[in-house]
Design a protein around this motif. Structure first.
Motif, PDB file in Angstrom:
ATOM      1  N   ARG A 175       0.801  -1.167   0.376  1.00 53.31           N
ATOM      2  CA  ARG A 175       0.513  -0.777  -0.399  1.00 53.31           C
ATOM      3  C   ARG A 175       0.841   1.122   0.086  1.00 53.31           C
ATOM      4  O   ARG A 175       0.332   2.400  -1.062  1.00 53.31           O
ATOM      5  N   ALA A 176       1.897   1.124   1.041  1.00 52.49           N
ATOM      6  CA  ALA A 176       2.902   2.824   0.476  1.00 52.49           C
ATOM      7  C   ALA A 176       3.253   2.553  -0.915  1.00 52.49           C
ATOM      8  O   ALA A 176       3.614   3.579  -1.316  1.00 52.49           O
ATOM      9  N   ILE A 177       3.575   1.809  -1.792  1.00 52.18           N
ATOM     10  CA  ILE A 177       3.655   1.720  -2.638  1.00 52.18           C
ATOM     11  C   ILE A 177       3.315   2.460  -3.708  1.00 52.18           C
ATOM     12  O   ILE A 177       3.429   3.142  -4.799  1.00 52.18           O
ATOM     13  N   THR A 178       1.872   1.536  -4.186  1.00 49.76           N
ATOM     14  CA  THR A 178       0.859   2.360  -4.151  1.00 49.76           C
ATOM     15  C   THR A 178       0.297   3.370  -4.059  1.00 49.76           C
ATOM     16  O   THR A 178      -0.468   4.445  -4.463  1.00 49.76           O
ATOM     17  N   GLY A 179       0.650   4.129  -3.008  1.00 50.71           N
ATOM     18  CA  GLY A 179       0.346   5.812  -2.460  1.00 50.71           C
ATOM     19  C   GLY A 179      -0.993   5.640  -1.527  1.00 50.71           C
ATOM     20  O   GLY A 179      -1.715   6.528  -1.279  1.00 50.71           O
ATOM     21  N   LEU A 180      -1.587   4.302  -1.431  1.00 49.51           N
ATOM     22  CA  LEU A 180      -2.618   3.404  -0.998  1.00 49.51           C
ATOM     23  C   LEU A 180      -2.446   4.505   0.994  1.00 49.51           C
ATOM     24  O   LEU A 180      -2.967   4.216   1.956  1.00 49.51           O
ATOM     25  N   GLU A 181      -1.515   4.364   1.495  1.00 51.06           N
ATOM     26  CA  GLU A 181      -1.067   4.637   3.073  1.00 51.06           C
ATOM     27  C   GLU A 181       0.103   5.923   2.627  1.00 51.06           C
ATOM     28  O   GLU A 181       1.441   5.691   2.311  1.00 51.06           O
ATOM     29  N   ARG A 182      -0.463   6.043   3.943  1.00 54.97           N
ATOM     30  CA  ARG A 182       0.532   7.607   4.071  1.00 54.97           C
ATOM     31  C   ARG A 182       2.000   6.539   4.452  1.00 54.97           C
ATOM     32  O   ARG A 182       2.890   6.029   5.302  1.00 54.97           O
ATOM     33  N   VAL A 183       3.237   7.377   3.305  1.00 51.30           N
ATOM     34  CA  VAL A 183       4.475   7.520   3.815  1.00 51.30           C
ATOM     35  C   VAL A 183       5.098   8.326   4.447  1.00 51.30           C
ATOM     36  O   VAL A 183       4.740   9.798   4.453  1.00 51.30           O
ATOM     37  N   GLU A 184       5.931   8.137   5.701  1.00 47.84           N
ATOM     38  CA  GLU A 184       6.461   9.487   6.629  1.00 47.84           C
ATOM     39  C   GLU A 184       8.197   9.468   5.858  1.00 47.84           C
ATOM     40  O   GLU A 184       7.946  11.507   6.048  1.00 47.84           O
ATOM     41  N   ARG A 185       8.630   9.106   5.405  1.00 47.96           N
ATOM     42  CA  ARG A 185       9.863   9.057   4.907  1.00 47.96           C
ATOM     43  C   ARG A 185       9.892   8.442   3.834  1.00 47.96           C
ATOM     44  O   ARG A 185       9.920   7.189   3.823  1.00 47.96           O
ATOM     45  N   GLY A 186      11.038   9.119   2.793  1.00 48.75           N
ATOM     46  CA  GLY A 186      11.585   7.804   1.444  1.00 48.75           C
ATOM     47  C   GLY A 186      11.196   8.076  -0.032  1.00 48.75           C
ATOM     48  O   GLY A 186      10.877   9.262  -0.434  1.00 48.75           O
ATOM     49  N   ARG A 187      11.510   7.295  -1.050  1.00 47.40           N
ATOM     50  CA  ARG A 187      11.792   7.047  -1.890  1.00 47.40           C
ATOM     51  C   ARG A 187      10.775   6.408  -3.167  1.00 47.40           C
ATOM     52  O   ARG A 187      11.216   5.279  -2.637  1.00 47.40           O
ATOM     53  N   VAL A 188      10.034   6.251  -3.938  1.00 47.85           N
ATOM     54  CA  VAL A 188       9.995   5.370  -4.695  1.00 47.85           C
ATOM     55  C   VAL A 188       9.782   5.617  -5.461  1.00 47.85           C
ATOM     56  O   VAL A 188       9.771   6.876  -6.247  1.00 47.85           O
ATOM     57  N   VAL A 189      10.922   4.784  -6.734  1.00 47.18           N
ATOM     58  CA  VAL A 189      10.856   5.060  -7.853  1.00 47.18           C
ATOM     59  C   VAL A 189      10.333   4.147  -8.910  1.00 47.18           C
ATOM     60  O   VAL A 189      11.225   2.886  -9.063  1.00 47.18           O
ATOM     61  N   VAL A 190       9.293   4.128 -10.452  1.00 47.84           N
ATOM     62  CA  VAL A 190       8.657   3.650 -10.544  1.00 47.84           C
ATOM     63  C   VAL A 190       9.643   3.745 -12.249  1.00 47.84           C
ATOM     64  O   VAL A 190       8.668   4.796 -12.610  1.00 47.84           O
ATOM     65  N   GLY A 191       9.847   2.248 -12.561  1.00 45.69           N
ATOM     66  CA  GLY A 191      10.577   3.245 -13.496  1.00 45.69           C
ATOM     67  C   GLY A 191      11.593   4.388 -14.099  1.00 45.69           C
ATOM     68  O   GLY A 191      12.937   4.067 -12.905  1.00 45.69           O
TER      69      GLY A 191
END
Length: 339
Positions: A43-59
């Motif tokens: 859910r954190a990867i999809t944006g359905l869960e609030r993430v406090e800090r970090g980074r997600v890169v898709v492609g």
């Protein structure tokens, strides 16, 4: 195309931190006990869960970066997800469900996943395997840059699970996007994934191929996954002290260490054995259960341990609950590594 994840989620009473990467065409299995944070991670990867800090890169697209103030909406992240229970729209047919997400003609995915004869059926008219294929087709029809699967086989009975697992393996092999598969079943991980992460209490405790993770487990849960006995103790020369018991080991070990013992390497005797260097102790049988053509025998003693014996050996030893036995483990049968 790849997926890069570095996220920290904070909830009352629970924290999740995970960092990993998935290459294009690679399947990474995330396994762990209930409550470890596996679904929260997806859910954190999809944006359905609030993430406090970090980074997600898709492609080549950064979909979340707390330091840069980037937080794309779920529908703009290009991530497809198959949820537990599949979440098909009940008022839509299979064709309508797939078309709802499709970027372009939906027929390709309906036919590609063998749903042509089911296109006009509603979810309530599908078997578990058919619903799983429909959900996968809907996710793929959106042309995702990454695919997330949350326990996709959990709702299936044993026979259907075997059939659908085989189908899913074939479909995933043809998808050239990074795939993250959440599962609690080691067989799913072995047959579907190239790489494995063990998630416990919101932390990645081990990663590697299934062989690497199960050969040298680092936690009790991973040891159960591997089917081995795992102990943590203090190495002193050719021995490891564990709960007051000195286990003889094949090579010198110093400092905190782990010792892994396969159940098949544990010998049970009616009388105290003698012979080659080994560790022996008395114990009481507290459980016997079938394991294929053999029996797994749980023994409580100075060290609790699980042994694996043939049915013939069990009859010879007259094994039953509450029976007293001697446990013996040869030093050469113990795998040791730093804790």
């Amino acid at each position: 195309m790849s997926l890069s994840v570095d996220v920290a989620v904070r909830r009352p009473g629970f924290d999740l931190e995970a960092t990993f990467e998935v290459a294009s065409g690679q399947v990474v299995a995330v396994a762990g006990p209930n409550g470890a944070g596996k679904t929260t991670l997806l859910r954190a990867i999809t944006g359905l869960e609030r993430v406090e800090r970090g980074r997600v890169v898709v492609g080549d697209i950064t979909v979340f970066d707390s330091s840069a103030g980037i937080d794309l909406e779920t529908e703009r992240r290009g991530v497809g997800m198959v949820f537990q229970g599949y979440w098909l729209f009940p008022h839509m047919t299979v064709a309508e469900n797939v078309a709802f997400a499709a970027r372009g003609p939906a027929d390709r995915w309906i036919e590609g996943l063998g749903l042509g004869d089911l296109a006009d059926r509603y979810p309530s008219e599908l078997s578990g395997g058919e619903a799983q294929r429909a959900a996968l087709a809907r996710a793929l029809a959106a042309a995702p840059r990454a695919l997330l699967l949350d326990e996709p086989l959990a709702a299936l009975d044993v026979e259907t699970r075997r059939q659908v697992r085989s189908e899913l393996a074939r479909h995933l092999a043809a998808v050239d996007v990074p795939v993250v598969l959440v599962t609690h079943d080691p067989l799913d991980a072995a047959l579907l994934a190239d790489w494995m992460l063990i998630l416990e209490n919101g932390r990645v405790t081990h990663s590697g191929t299934l062989t690497e993770v199960t050969r040298r487990p680092r936690t009790p849960w991973a040891a159960r996954l591997a089917g081995v006995n795992l102990y943590r103790g203090e190495g002193i020369g050719k021995g490891i002290v564990i709960e007051g018991v000195m286990l003889a080991v094949p090579e010198p070990v110093d400092g905190p260490a782990l010792a892994a013992i396969a159940p098949s390497a544990v010998a049970l005797h009616e009388e105290r054995p003698a012979g080659s260097p080994r560790t022996v102790w008395r114990g009481e049988v507290v459980g016997i259960e079938p394991a294929g053509s053999r029996l797994r025998v749980s023994v409580r003693g100075d060290l609790d341990i699980v042994a694996e014996v043939t049915t013939e050996a069990a009859e010879t030893l007259r094994l039953r609950e509450s029976a007293e036995v001697w446990v013996a483990v040869k030093a050469s049968e113990i795998e040791t590594y730093p804790a």
